[in-house]
Design a protein around this motif. Structure first.
Motif, short mmCIF file in Angstrom:
data_model
loop_
_atom_site.label_atom_id
_atom_site.label_comp_id
_atom_site.label_asym_id
_atom_site.label_seq_id
_atom_site.Cartn_x
_atom_site.Cartn_y
_atom_site.Cartn_z
N SER A 82 -51.77 4.95 9.79
CA SER A 82 -50.64 4.08 10.16
C SER A 82 -49.37 4.49 9.45
O SER A 82 -49.41 4.97 8.30
N SER A 83 -48.26 4.33 10.15
CA SER A 83 -46.97 4.71 9.57
C SER A 83 -46.68 3.84 8.35
O SER A 83 -45.97 4.23 7.43
N GLU A 84 -47.25 2.65 8.36
CA GLU A 84 -47.06 1.75 7.22
C GLU A 84 -47.63 2.40 5.96
O GLU A 84 -47.06 2.31 4.88
N LEU A 85 -48.78 3.01 6.13
CA LEU A 85 -49.44 3.64 5.00
C LEU A 85 -48.66 4.88 4.56
O LEU A 85 -48.45 5.11 3.36
N LEU A 86 -48.20 5.62 5.60
CA LEU A 86 -47.42 6.83 5.28
C LEU A 86 -46.18 6.46 4.48
O LEU A 86 -45.71 7.18 3.61
N LYS A 87 -45.62 5.29 4.85
CA LYS A 87 -44.36 4.84 4.25
C LYS A 87 -44.51 4.65 2.73
O LYS A 87 -43.59 4.92 1.96
N VAL A 88 -45.69 4.18 2.33
CA VAL A 88 -45.86 3.90 0.90
C VAL A 88 -46.49 5.08 0.14
O VAL A 88 -46.69 4.99 -1.06
N ALA A 89 -46.82 6.15 0.89
CA ALA A 89 -47.43 7.30 0.20
C ALA A 89 -46.39 7.99 -0.67
O ALA A 89 -45.21 8.03 -0.31
N SER A 90 -46.85 8.48 -1.81
CA SER A 90 -45.88 9.14 -2.70
C SER A 90 -45.53 10.54 -2.17
O SER A 90 -44.46 11.06 -2.44
#
Lengths: 607, 169
Positions: B155-163
């Motif tokens: 999910s892009s949401e997860l990508l968003k918070v990835a360092s």
């Protein structure tokens, strides 16, 4: 714009009613719309804030899950583009502030009221702000709560804008309504105005034959107009009836022989009928309340007192008084007045009449006089009859004494005196008997003989007062007369002469052929009886034949000469008086003319 | 106007979670941000496998206990060998497997399995998510290419918070 604000006409009341109704309806409508708008707008604002909270929540769920506040802050910062959002915050389920956003430091949300259990969203209103809290879930589990503080000042701006528009619409509507009702009021009020003008015209001109007619009026007004017209017809009928009645009453008042007057409640005379003016010689321009001047001075006090008494007590008023005629003669009147009262018993008016009772009063007086005379006559006859027998005995005895012859000369003288005096008594008795012969039927009589028979009754009194009696009888013809009545005439004249010559004088009695001075073709005889008394003052001369006129105060009845004149006039004759009060020829002369029937005239004329 | 008392009381009393407690929670939560191909989700359970020495000391079990991921009850499996790793939806490689990463990744059929580890450079060696310690906080790197290769949709949401992201065009 000429605006009439008065509410005194139906038209303006209608206008105002329309305006008020319009204003009320519009205001209510505006208010309803305003309320609806406020509510929906507020709902929309909340919904928007809620959607923003949801979007933010969805976009930050991973940041919260993986504890990355920076990412969350970045997402929150995007709310900067939503002008209504002042601040936002993400709070973890354990109540920790995770990330927040504030447009200005002052807008920062400092306290986070917990959402009610099981509610996914809630809004708290505070002044011009609304705080919307929304629970964010991920696969059925709460991850966090997003709070959005939204500005609802726009709602107020919107409110003011709305109010302004409402006012403008209201004003325009009222103006519109005003012009419409102006148009309508002509349609509605014009018939009423025309009806009113007809009513005004009627009351001004007192013309009850006018009628109102408004075919274009409303149904109710047509009913009113019909009622109005019916009323007018009724009034017209009553008016004419009233006028007729008034004319009738006026005619009655003017035609009756009485003097009629009316007085108002203050006692002021406000009406006299024509007869009053004719009798008194007053004119309608004179002072009506000067009526007391018409009353005989001797009666005035009693009349005024009676009137005052009646007026004060409100009781009918009745008094006999002499009223002065236009020729200054006084005639007896029965003056009466009654108060006319209204339903409440208050005196409204005084209605008075004066009835001429002069002739009746004279007739009554004459009747009394005649009865007195008859009584006197009957008494005299009785006395004379009683005296006649002894007198006859005395006459016989004296005659016998004369036949026998007196004893001496002195006795002869006494006998002669006795015979003379007895003859005198006999003459008086005969005269008295003549007086008592109460015949009212005319018969032939010699005027000098009639005079002599009356004079016999007065001779002694004249003699005792040293009155010389001179007789000039040029005529001894008999004429048709009622002897007893003529005797009364001469008796009255002699009685007056006796009164005016208490200490000597001269009485001249002349009977001669003459004619009527006012109609020289009528022949007759004239008796002139003159005394040498003081004479009658000129101011009394024309009044001495009036009834109840007397200069002898208590002594006289004031009827003698009046009765005499009526007797003479009954015989077709006339009686005149001449008098002188100064110089050597002073005295009074009564002249009685009696007509003598010519060859062609019948004797019945005298009766 | 109802503003309740500040509920955001600082939870100082609560002890700071340990590194592996955080990692256990993350591991479990990854399941919510990744979409698996249909073939690999036919099983009745959502399998979270730990290969090698279990560093979680029971915290993973307590996180997962009773929870569901994508509608299926989550279960923790402890594996000794990578042979049984194929049905796992999420495979955590313990640090004990440090030296065998490449071998393990190659040995297992990566299709339908999300590989996670805190072994350094895990993502560079073909792992999909690598926990890293960044300024005292637990972050993670994502090898998007590896995930896509395994048919997983992150999910892009997860990508968003990835360092950090790897293999992302």
């Amino acid at each position: 714009l000429k605006t009439r604000l008065q509410l005194d006409s139906i038209a303006s009341r209608l206008t105002w009613m329309n305006l008020l109704v319009s204003a009320a309806a519009l205001s209510l409508a505006c208010l309803a719309f305003l309320a609806y708008d406020q509510i929906t707008f507020r709902e929309n604002l909340v919904r928007t804030a809620s959607a923003q909270a949801e979007i933010v929540g969805d976009n930050t769920v991973s940041a919260v899950t993986f504890n990355d506040p920076d990412v969350a802050r970045q997402t929150l910062a995007a709310l900067r583009n939503s002008s209504n959002v002042r601040a936002a915050a993400i709070v973890t389920p354990d109540g920790r502030l995770f990330a927040d956003f504030a447009r200005t430091p002052g807008d920062r949300i400092t306290s986070f009221p917990p959402l009610p259990p099981r509610y996914i969203e809630h809004a708290w209103y505070s002044g011009t702000n609304v705080l919307v809290g929304r629970r964010i879930q991920l696969q059925g589990k709460d991850t966090d709560t997003v709070y959005v503080l939204a500005d609802i000042t726009e709602i107020l701006t919107r409110l003011w804008r709305y109010l302004l528009i409402s006012l403008l619409v209201l004003g325009a509507s009222l103006l519109f309504a005003y012009f419409i009702s102006r148009g309508f009021r002509r349609w509605l009020a014009k018939p009423i105005e025309r009806l009113a003008s007809v009513a005004r015209k009627i009351s001004r001109e007192k013309n009850f034959s006018l009628r109102a007619d408004e075919p274009s009026a409303s149904r109710e007004l047509r009913v009113l107009i019909a009622a109005f017209n019916d009323m007018l017809a009724e009034i017209q009928a009553r008016d004419s009836a009233l006028q007729q009645m008034a004319a009738q009453s006026e005619g009655i008042l003017q035609s009756i022989p009485q003097l009629v007057w009316t007085a108002d409640t203050s006692g002021q005379i406000d009406f006299y009928n024509r007869r009053w003016f004719e009798y008194t010689g007053m004119t309608p321009n004179d002072d009506f309340n000067d009526w007391a001047a018409v009353v005989h001075p001797e009666d005035r006090g009693a009349v005024l007192a009676t009137w005052k008494n009646s007026f004060d007590s409100g009781t009918p008023y009745l008094v006999e008084a002499r009223l002065r005629r236009h020729d200054s003669a006084y005639r007896w009147h029965l003056v009466q007045a009654v108060p006319l009262r209204d339903e409440a018993g208050r005196v409204q008016q005084w209605f008075g009449t004066s009835t001429d009772i002069h002739d009746r009063k004279l007739a009554e007086a004459a009747l009394v006089q005649a009865e007195k005379l008859a009584l006197t006559g009957r008494m005299a006859a009785t006395i004379a009859h009683e005296i006649n027998n002894p007198l006859a005995s005395i006459t016989n005895a004296a005659h016998l004494l004369g036949v026998v012859g007196p004893a001496n000369e002195q006795q002869g003288e006494l006998l002669a005196l006795l015979s003379e005096e007895v003859a005198r008594v006999s003459h008086i008795v005969k005269s008295t008997l003549g007086l008592s012969r109460q015949t009212t039927a005319p018969g032939p009589a010699s005027v000098p003989e009639l005079i002599e028979s009356v004079l016999a009754l007065f001779q002694r009194r004249f003699h005792s007062r040293n009155v010389e009696i001179v007789k000039r009888y040029d005529l001894a013809d008999s004429i048709e007369v009622v002897s007893s009545e003529l005797r009364q005439v001469f008796s009255n004249i002699f009685s007056n002469a006796l009164d005016v010559m208490p200490s000597g004088g001269r009485l001249v009695i002349a009977v001669r052929r003459s004619f009527d001075w006012s109609n020289p073709s009528r022949r007759g005889l004239r008796v002139c009886i003159s005394d040498s008394g003081p004479g009658i003052p000129p101011e009394y001369r024309h009044r001495i034949f009036e009834a109840f006129f007397s200069t002898k105060a208590e002594m006289g009845t004031g009827l003698g000469l009046w009765v005499s004149r009526s007797i003479v006039e009954k015989h077709g004759g006339s009686i005149r008086v001449r008098s002188t009060v100064s110089g050597g020829h002073r005295g009074t002369c009564f002249s009685v003319f009696l007509p003598m029937p010519s060859a062609s005239q019948s004797s019945s004329q005298v009766a | 106007l109802v503003l309740l008392l500040c509920a955001a009381t600082p939870l100082v009393a609560q002890s700071q979670p340990t590194e592996y407690e955080v990692k256990a929670a993350y591991l479990y939560n990854f399941g919510k941000f990744v979409k698996w191909p249909e073939a690999s989700t036919k099983g009745p359970q959502f399998l979270i496998c730990v290969l090698g020495e279990d560093p979680f000391a029971g915290s993973l079990d307590s996180v997962v206990a009773g929870e569901k991921v994508n509608g299926k009850p989550a279960v923790v499996l402890h594996l000794d060998s990578s042979r049984n790793a194929s049905p796992c939806n999420i495979l955590f490689l313990s640090r004990s497997e440090d030296r065998h990463v490449r071998r393990i990744l190659e040995s297992i059929d990566q299709t339908g399995t999300l590989t996670v580890s805190d072994i350094p450079d895990f993502s560079d060696e073909g792992g999909m998510i690598e926990f890293v310690n960044q300024d005292g906080r637990i972050r993670f790197k994502i090898n998007v290419a590896a995930a896509e290769q395994a048919g997983l949709n992150v999910s892009s949401e997860l990508l968003k918070v990835a360092s950090a992201l790897k293999g992302k065009p």
